[in-house]
Design a protein around this motif. Sequence first.
Motif, PDB file in Angstrom:
ATOM      1  N   PRO A  29       0.829  -1.214   0.000  1.00  0.00           N
ATOM      2  CA  PRO A  29       0.000   0.000   0.000  1.00  0.00           C
ATOM      3  C   PRO A  29       0.860   1.260   0.000  1.00  0.00           C
ATOM      4  O   PRO A  29       1.886   1.324   0.678  1.00  0.00           O
ATOM      5  CB  PRO A  29      -0.776  -0.088   1.314  1.00  0.00           C
ATOM      6  CG  PRO A  29      -0.642  -1.481   1.789  1.00  0.00           C
ATOM      7  CD  PRO A  29       0.619  -2.035   1.194  1.00  0.00           C
ATOM      8  N   ALA A  31       0.194   5.439   0.572  1.00  0.00           N
ATOM      9  CA  ALA A  31      -0.826   6.417   0.982  1.00  0.00           C
ATOM     10  C   ALA A  31      -0.324   7.809   0.632  1.00  0.00           C
ATOM     11  O   ALA A  31      -0.422   8.254  -0.510  1.00  0.00           O
ATOM     12  CB  ALA A  31      -1.122   6.232   2.462  1.00  0.00           C
ATOM     13  N   LEU A  59     -11.672   4.220   3.184  1.00  0.00           N
ATOM     14  CA  LEU A  59     -10.504   4.738   3.916  1.00  0.00           C
ATOM     15  C   LEU A  59     -10.592   6.253   4.112  1.00  0.00           C
ATOM     16  O   LEU A  59      -9.699   6.863   4.713  1.00  0.00           O
ATOM     17  CB  LEU A  59      -9.206   4.375   3.186  1.00  0.00           C
ATOM     18  CG  LEU A  59      -8.622   2.983   3.480  1.00  0.00           C
ATOM     19  CD1 LEU A  59      -9.557   1.867   3.054  1.00  0.00           C
ATOM     20  CD2 LEU A  59      -7.261   2.807   2.842  1.00  0.00           C
ATOM     21  N   ASN A 102       5.859  19.085   9.464  1.00  0.00           N
ATOM     22  CA  ASN A 102       5.773  20.479   8.997  1.00  0.00           C
ATOM     23  C   ASN A 102       4.515  20.595   8.137  1.00  0.00           C
ATOM     24  O   ASN A 102       3.901  19.578   7.796  1.00  0.00           O
ATOM     25  CB  ASN A 102       7.051  20.851   8.214  1.00  0.00           C
ATOM     26  CG  ASN A 102       7.265  19.912   7.045  1.00  0.00           C
ATOM     27  OD1 ASN A 102       6.371  19.727   6.229  1.00  0.00           O
ATOM     28  ND2 ASN A 102       8.446  19.306   6.951  1.00  0.00           N
ATOM     29  N   THR A 110      -0.635  10.405   5.973  1.00  0.00           N
ATOM     30  CA  THR A 110      -1.952   9.939   6.404  1.00  0.00           C
ATOM     31  C   THR A 110      -1.899   9.211   7.748  1.00  0.00           C
ATOM     32  O   THR A 110      -0.838   8.763   8.198  1.00  0.00           O
ATOM     33  CB  THR A 110      -2.519   8.948   5.365  1.00  0.00           C
ATOM     34  OG1 THR A 110      -1.668   7.799   5.338  1.00  0.00           O
ATOM     35  CG2 THR A 110      -2.607   9.583   3.979  1.00  0.00           C
ATOM     36  N   GLY A 113      -0.735   5.624   7.106  1.00  0.00           N
ATOM     37  CA  GLY A 113       0.707   5.559   6.879  1.00  0.00           C
ATOM     38  C   GLY A 113       1.476   5.753   8.169  1.00  0.00           C
ATOM     39  O   GLY A 113       2.500   5.119   8.411  1.00  0.00           O
ATOM     40  N   THR A 117       3.645   2.359   9.370  1.00  0.00           N
ATOM     41  CA  THR A 117       5.072   2.358   9.034  1.00  0.00           C
ATOM     42  C   THR A 117       5.850   1.544  10.060  1.00  0.00           C
ATOM     43  O   THR A 117       5.839   1.865  11.249  1.00  0.00           O
ATOM     44  CB  THR A 117       5.623   3.806   9.022  1.00  0.00           C
ATOM     45  OG1 THR A 117       4.910   4.553   8.041  1.00  0.00           O
ATOM     46  CG2 THR A 117       7.101   3.820   8.679  1.00  0.00           C
ATOM     47  N   ALA A 122       9.125   7.488  16.114  1.00  0.00           N
ATOM     48  CA  ALA A 122       8.758   8.843  16.553  1.00  0.00           C
ATOM     49  C   ALA A 122       7.398   9.297  16.030  1.00  0.00           C
ATOM     50  O   ALA A 122       7.147  10.500  15.928  1.00  0.00           O
ATOM     51  CB  ALA A 122       9.849   9.823  16.129  1.00  0.00           C
ATOM     52  N   ASP A 124       3.828  10.630  16.003  1.00  0.00           N
ATOM     53  CA  ASP A 124       3.034  11.389  16.975  1.00  0.00           C
ATOM     54  C   ASP A 124       1.654  10.768  17.178  1.00  0.00           C
ATOM     55  O   ASP A 124       1.101  10.808  18.279  1.00  0.00           O
ATOM     56  CB  ASP A 124       2.860  12.835  16.482  1.00  0.00           C
ATOM     57  CG  ASP A 124       4.024  13.718  16.899  1.00  0.00           C
ATOM     58  OD1 ASP A 124       4.040  14.174  18.047  1.00  0.00           O
ATOM     59  OD2 ASP A 124       4.939  13.923  16.074  1.00  0.00           O
ATOM     60  N   LEU A 125       1.082  10.220  16.094  1.00  0.00           N
ATOM     61  CA  LEU A 125      -0.293   9.731  16.216  1.00  0.00           C
ATOM     62  C   LEU A 125      -0.371   8.465  17.065  1.00  0.00           C
ATOM     63  O   LEU A 125      -1.359   8.236  17.757  1.00  0.00           O
ATOM     64  CB  LEU A 125      -0.887   9.464  14.824  1.00  0.00           C
ATOM     65  CG  LEU A 125      -0.939  10.668  13.871  1.00  0.00           C
ATOM     66  CD1 LEU A 125      -1.745  10.327  12.620  1.00  0.00           C
ATOM     67  CD2 LEU A 125      -1.526  11.896  14.555  1.00  0.00           C
ATOM     68  N   GLY A 160      -2.868  -7.132   7.272  1.00  0.00           N
ATOM     69  CA  GLY A 160      -4.057  -6.418   6.833  1.00  0.00           C
ATOM     70  C   GLY A 160      -3.825  -5.026   6.297  1.00  0.00           C
ATOM     71  O   GLY A 160      -2.800  -4.399   6.536  1.00  0.00           O
ATOM     72  N   ARG A 178       5.311  17.025  23.117  1.00  0.00           N
ATOM     73  CA  ARG A 178       6.407  16.449  22.318  1.00  0.00           C
ATOM     74  C   ARG A 178       7.607  17.377  22.363  1.00  0.00           C
ATOM     75  O   ARG A 178       7.447  18.583  22.548  1.00  0.00           O
ATOM     76  CB  ARG A 178       5.942  16.254  20.869  1.00  0.00           C
ATOM     77  CG  ARG A 178       5.602  17.556  20.189  1.00  0.00           C
ATOM     78  CD  ARG A 178       4.716  17.386  18.982  1.00  0.00           C
ATOM     79  NE  ARG A 178       5.314  16.659  17.888  1.00  0.00           N
ATOM     80  CZ  ARG A 178       6.115  17.192  16.972  1.00  0.00           C
ATOM     81  NH1 ARG A 178       6.461  18.477  17.049  1.00  0.00           N
ATOM     82  NH2 ARG A 178       6.583  16.470  15.992  1.00  0.00           N
ATOM     83  N   ASP A 186      11.180  18.659  12.514  1.00  0.00           N
ATOM     84  CA  ASP A 186      11.981  17.607  13.115  1.00  0.00           C
ATOM     85  C   ASP A 186      11.090  16.515  13.679  1.00  0.00           C
ATOM     86  O   ASP A 186       9.965  16.761  14.075  1.00  0.00           O
ATOM     87  CB  ASP A 186      12.735  18.220  14.303  1.00  0.00           C
ATOM     88  CG  ASP A 186      14.216  18.144  14.111  1.00  0.00           C
ATOM     89  OD1 ASP A 186      14.654  17.638  13.080  1.00  0.00           O
ATOM     90  OD2 ASP A 186      14.925  18.607  15.016  1.00  0.00           O
ATOM     91  N   TYR A 187      11.662  15.318  13.784  1.00  0.00           N
ATOM     92  CA  TYR A 187      10.970  14.273  14.538  1.00  0.00           C
ATOM     93  C   TYR A 187      11.150  14.556  16.031  1.00  0.00           C
ATOM     94  O   TYR A 187      12.221  14.996  16.456  1.00  0.00           O
ATOM     95  CB  TYR A 187      11.576  12.912  14.214  1.00  0.00           C
ATOM     96  CG  TYR A 187      11.310  12.457  12.805  1.00  0.00           C
ATOM     97  CD1 TYR A 187      10.040  12.033  12.430  1.00  0.00           C
ATOM     98  CD2 TYR A 187      12.313  12.443  11.862  1.00  0.00           C
ATOM     99  CE1 TYR A 187       9.782  11.614  11.142  1.00  0.00           C
ATOM    100  CE2 TYR A 187      12.070  12.020  10.565  1.00  0.00           C
ATOM    101  CZ  TYR A 187      10.802  11.605  10.211  1.00  0.00           C
ATOM    102  OH  TYR A 187      10.548  11.194   8.943  1.00  0.00           O
TER     103      TYR A 187
END
Length: 278
Positions: A29, A31, A59, A102, A110, A113, A117, A122, A124-125, A160, A178, A186-187
């Motif tokens: 996939p 995204a 989606l 940024n 997304t 994604g 990953t 790092a 955030d979500l 999946g 954070r 930055d991460y």
Amino acid sequence: MMAETGYGEITTPQTLADAVAAMAGGAVPIAGATWLLRAPLRHEVLPERLMSLRGLADLQVLTIGPRQALLGAMLTHDALAGALVGHPDLAGLATAAGASANPGIRRTATLGGNIGTRGFAASDLVPALLAADATVILATGQGLQSLPLAQHLAGRGDAGLIVRVEVARSPRRAAHARLPMRKAGDYPCAIVSVSADLSSGRIKDIRIAVGAVEATARRWTSLEERLTGTTLDPALAEAAARQLTGDFSARDAVDAPGWYRLSVLPVLLRRAFTQLEV
Ligand SMILES: Cc1cc2nc3c(=O)[nH]c(=O)nc-3n(C[C@H](O)[C@H](O)[C@H](O)COP(=O)(O)OP(=O)(O)OC[C@H]3O[C@@H](n4cnc5c(N)ncnc54)[C@H](O)[C@@H]3O)c2cc1C
């Protein structure tokens, strides 16, 4: 639909069944492509067969109902941040989506994604969704399956396609703090997300998730237990966190050494608690 590009073969399925079949046939996939197309920078080989998710209406779902939020995998960070404004229980996720990366990346990367990953410490979500106790809905050869996010991260969701994330709503408050090493782009080197029921004046059913410190984000359960039943006090939370940072085996990486990630965790906890006070 199938196309040949400089990146290899890209299919664009229009149904979940076709997407699952394409994945079974080896299609990967794609995204927002903000991670995938940087594969050469990480000295990784780009997949030979890619599957665009842009044709899949399932989606794109976005429903913030009184009992449940349904967040489609193809929602961008920007779209999420905008949609979640004004909901105290989803404020941590709104901050995570609105403060990550940024502006250009936020318009492209997304939800699917970000949590799909592998090897991305790092995100955030992810901690914001762990604090929200989110469930991941996957399309598989056996139909739709639900998996708690922690299990998905542990690898049980490997097979999946992420269709959406579901979050049960309740009268609680959430926050996300954070620390990037520079101001923008930055991460983060450490992340703390918190969600708690504060309706009684005491902390109840608190969930604290930590990201970027270890390879995979996870809940800080010893701290949750320590703070349950106390009043909302950022200084007390920071002090308790300082005593419990030994629970983590922090990673050394180019952005920061492990000891530094641990040293900032209590401060991030205080900041998150200060946001909860508002
Ligand atoms: C300079 C820069 C800074 C960044 N800073 C941050 C930051 O501070 N915080 C943060 O959270 N993120 C940050 N990001 C974003 C993050 O690194 C990833 O690039 C992004 O989250 C991936 O989303 P995407 O939609 O582009 O995924 P893609 O690159 O398209 O895909 C990434 C992976 O997820 C898989 N995937 C995608 N969608 C699905 C799905 N629906 N089901 C199953 N698997 C799927 C793909 O196969 C691939 O393996 C940054 C990115 C960049 C380039």
